[in-house]
Structures are given as C-alpha cells and as structure tokens.
Design a protein around this motif. Structure first.
Motif, PDB file in Angstrom:
ATOM      1  N   ASP A  19       0.830  -1.208   0.000  1.00 44.71           N
ATOM      2  CA  ASP A  19       0.000   0.000   0.000  1.00 44.71           C
ATOM      3  C   ASP A  19       0.862   1.256   0.000  1.00 44.71           C
ATOM      4  O   ASP A  19       0.403   2.343  -0.329  1.00 44.71           O
ATOM      5  N   ALA A  20       2.123   1.099   0.419  1.00 50.35           N
ATOM      6  CA  ALA A  20       3.060   2.228   0.460  1.00 50.35           C
ATOM      7  C   ALA A  20       3.991   2.218  -0.747  1.00 50.35           C
ATOM      8  O   ALA A  20       5.110   2.723  -0.681  1.00 50.35           O
ATOM      9  N   LEU A  21       3.532   1.662  -1.858  1.00 50.10           N
ATOM     10  CA  LEU A  21       4.380   1.532  -3.039  1.00 50.10           C
ATOM     11  C   LEU A  21       4.953   2.868  -3.490  1.00 50.10           C
ATOM     12  O   LEU A  21       6.117   2.956  -3.880  1.00 50.10           O
ATOM     13  N   ASP A  22       4.158   3.941  -3.401  1.00 53.88           N
ATOM     14  CA  ASP A  22       4.669   5.249  -3.833  1.00 53.88           C
ATOM     15  C   ASP A  22       5.846   5.705  -2.976  1.00 53.88           C
ATOM     16  O   ASP A  22       6.839   6.204  -3.489  1.00 53.88           O
ATOM     17  N   HIS A  23       5.757   5.483  -1.665  1.00 52.17           N
ATOM     18  CA  HIS A  23       6.860   5.862  -0.778  1.00 52.17           C
ATOM     19  C   HIS A  23       8.082   4.973  -1.016  1.00 52.17           C
ATOM     20  O   HIS A  23       9.218   5.445  -0.998  1.00 52.17           O
ATOM     21  N   LEU A  24       7.846   3.679  -1.250  1.00 49.30           N
ATOM     22  CA  LEU A  24       8.950   2.751  -1.526  1.00 49.30           C
ATOM     23  C   LEU A  24       9.667   3.114  -2.824  1.00 49.30           C
ATOM     24  O   LEU A  24      10.898   3.067  -2.901  1.00 49.30           O
ATOM     25  N   LEU A  25       8.895   3.477  -3.844  1.00 53.42           N
ATOM     26  CA  LEU A  25       9.485   3.876  -5.120  1.00 53.42           C
ATOM     27  C   LEU A  25      10.323   5.138  -4.967  1.00 53.42           C
ATOM     28  O   LEU A  25      11.388   5.263  -5.581  1.00 53.42           O
ATOM     29  N   PHE A  26       9.836   6.079  -4.143  1.00 53.37           N
ATOM     30  CA  PHE A  26      10.597   7.303  -3.929  1.00 53.37           C
ATOM     31  C   PHE A  26      11.929   6.999  -3.254  1.00 53.37           C
ATOM     32  O   PHE A  26      12.981   7.503  -3.666  1.00 53.37           O
ATOM     33  N   SER A  70      -6.488  14.672  -2.356  1.00 48.62           N
ATOM     34  CA  SER A  70      -6.331  14.216  -3.742  1.00 48.62           C
ATOM     35  C   SER A  70      -5.102  14.836  -4.400  1.00 48.62           C
ATOM     36  O   SER A  70      -4.429  14.189  -5.205  1.00 48.62           O
ATOM     37  N   TRP A  71      -4.789  16.083  -4.035  1.00 47.21           N
ATOM     38  CA  TRP A  71      -3.587  16.721  -4.587  1.00 47.21           C
ATOM     39  C   TRP A  71      -2.319  16.138  -3.988  1.00 47.21           C
ATOM     40  O   TRP A  71      -1.312  15.969  -4.690  1.00 47.21           O
ATOM     41  N   ILE A  72      -2.341  15.797  -2.704  1.00 52.72           N
ATOM     42  CA  ILE A  72      -1.173  15.162  -2.070  1.00 52.72           C
ATOM     43  C   ILE A  72      -0.907  13.811  -2.725  1.00 52.72           C
ATOM     44  O   ILE A  72       0.238  13.475  -3.047  1.00 52.72           O
ATOM     45  N   GLU A  73      -1.965  13.035  -2.938  1.00 56.02           N
ATOM     46  CA  GLU A  73      -1.818  11.720  -3.558  1.00 56.02           C
ATOM     47  C   GLU A  73      -1.301  11.824  -4.994  1.00 56.02           C
ATOM     48  O   GLU A  73      -0.658  10.901  -5.489  1.00 56.02           O
ATOM     49  N   PHE A  74      -1.570  12.931  -5.650  1.00 60.04           N
ATOM     50  CA  PHE A  74      -1.044  13.184  -7.000  1.00 60.04           C
ATOM     51  C   PHE A  74       0.416  13.657  -6.930  1.00 60.04           C
ATOM     52  O   PHE A  74       1.266  13.235  -7.729  1.00 60.04           O
ATOM     53  N   LEU A  75       0.719  14.530  -5.970  1.00 57.44           N
ATOM     54  CA  LEU A  75       2.065  15.106  -5.874  1.00 57.44           C
ATOM     55  C   LEU A  75       3.121  14.088  -5.445  1.00 57.44           C
ATOM     56  O   LEU A  75       4.287  14.193  -5.844  1.00 57.44           O
ATOM     57  N   ILE A  76       2.736  13.090  -4.653  1.00 53.99           N
ATOM     58  CA  ILE A  76       3.712  12.095  -4.188  1.00 53.99           C
ATOM     59  C   ILE A  76       4.363  11.361  -5.364  1.00 53.99           C
ATOM     60  O   ILE A  76       5.591  11.322  -5.461  1.00 53.99           O
ATOM     61  N   PRO A  77       3.593  10.769  -6.301  1.00 53.74           N
ATOM     62  CA  PRO A  77       4.273  10.142  -7.443  1.00 53.74           C
ATOM     63  C   PRO A  77       4.982  11.140  -8.347  1.00 53.74           C
ATOM     64  O   PRO A  77       5.965  10.800  -9.020  1.00 53.74           O
ATOM     65  N   LEU A  78       4.521  12.396  -8.347  1.00 53.08           N
ATOM     66  CA  LEU A  78       5.215  13.425  -9.134  1.00 53.08           C
ATOM     67  C   LEU A  78       6.627  13.653  -8.584  1.00 53.08           C
ATOM     68  O   LEU A  78       7.571  13.863  -9.349  1.00 53.08           O
TER      69      LEU A  78
END
Length: 197
Positions: A19-26, A70-78
C-alpha cells in the motif's frame, strides 16, 4: 506502552506494505545513485527526507496545516518522477553540488510525503489522549521501515553490480526507469481533474 507498539506497527506497516508503493518507489529512486561505500551520503539523504516528512506529519496531524488529499496523492508520485529524471541525467561521478541538490530534493519532497503519512494517522490520533507518543512512535516505525528498505536496496545494488560487472550508472537508470514509469501511471490515475480546492 500499548500506544507505542500500536503506532510503531502502524508506521512500520505503512512503509513496508505494498500500500506504500509510492513511498517505496521514492526511496528506491532517491538512493539509486549510491552504493554501500556511500553510506554516509545515504544517511544524510534519508535524514533529510525524515526531517521533511516529520515536520509536515506533525503539523498536519495537529491540523496546523491542511491540504487537499487528492492533490497530495497526486504530488507524491510526481516527486518520484522528478527524482528519476534528475537521476537519469546525472553524470557518472556525482558532483558535490548535485549531491547537495539531492539532499534538498529529499528534504523538500519529504514535506509532501509527510502529508501523505498524516492522512494515515490523523483519525487514530483523535482517539488518543495525547499525540506526542503516538506521533513519535509512528515516526520511529516509519524510520525503521525505511532503514530496512534502504539497506536492502544498497545490498541488492552491490550484489547486482558486482555480479553483472556493471557500472553504478546502469543500476541508477534501471531503478529510476522502473520507478518513473510506475509513478507516471500513478500520476495519471490520481490526477485531480474535478477538485481544485
């Protein structure tokens, strides 16, 4: 003590779960420029990220600052995409200036990731009588998870580079390329088209 265990586990699971894939990728993209011999630089890098996300995690959890989820969830992968692009165009030997720039990325993007962490913990904090211990234990859980991930990535990179006889740059390109593609898909699926609040 029960609160400490509960929030530590919540922070730990928030980092090591899919579920934390975005943080792991970063984290993967952020550390892909480095190897085991650069452990001091990696320590400063992860500390910079920690300072950033700890600050906004605390402020957002206390409702001092609030942003649209919704903007935070968009900005994280950005943040992942920007980091990957920076990595790919990086020279073989990283200059001191670019190392410092990478620290700044970690700190600044950590502020954004902290808002994402806050969304996980905010509602649980409302049930707690004090927020100091839960915030601290949640942060420690996140850090423990991050350390595990970073050490694992550095060892995998070391084995991969040594076994294949490849240069560090190839590892950086592969990890940044994969992370960037997945993050781009996340950005597309999370694009907040209708809500600009």
């Amino acid at each position: 003590m029960e609160d400490f265990k509960l929030f530590f586990q919540l922070g730990w699971e928030h980092i090591i779960s899919l579920d934390a894939l975005d943080h792991l990728l970063f984290i993967a993209a952020l550390t892909s420029l480095y190897n085991l011999y650069n452990w001091r630089k990696v320590l400063i890098l992860i500390t910079s990220f920690t300072i950033g996300h700890s600050l906004t995690l605390a402020l957002a959890s206390l409702s001092v600052i609030q942003f649209n989820n919704s903007w935070i969830e968009f900005l994280i992968p950005l943040t992942i995409i920007i980091t990957c692009i920076f990595n790919i165009f990086q020279k073989e030997n990283i200059s001191d200036k670019n190392v410092r720039l990478n620290y700044f990325f970690a700190l600044f993007f950590g502020l954004i990731h902290g808002m994402g962490f806050a969304n996980t913990i905010r509602f649980m904090l409302m049930k707690s009588q004090t927020i100091t211990l839960p915030l601290l234990s949640f942060n420690i859980g996140i850090e423990a998870g991050q350390i595990l991930v970073v050490l694992s990535l550095l060892y995998i990179a070391h084995i991969f580079i040594a076994a294949a006889g490849l240069k560090q740059k190839w590892w950086t390109i592969v990890i940044s390329g994969i992370s960037g593609i997945i993050a781009f898909y996340m950005c597309i699926t999370r694009l907040p088209l209708t809500n600009f609040n």
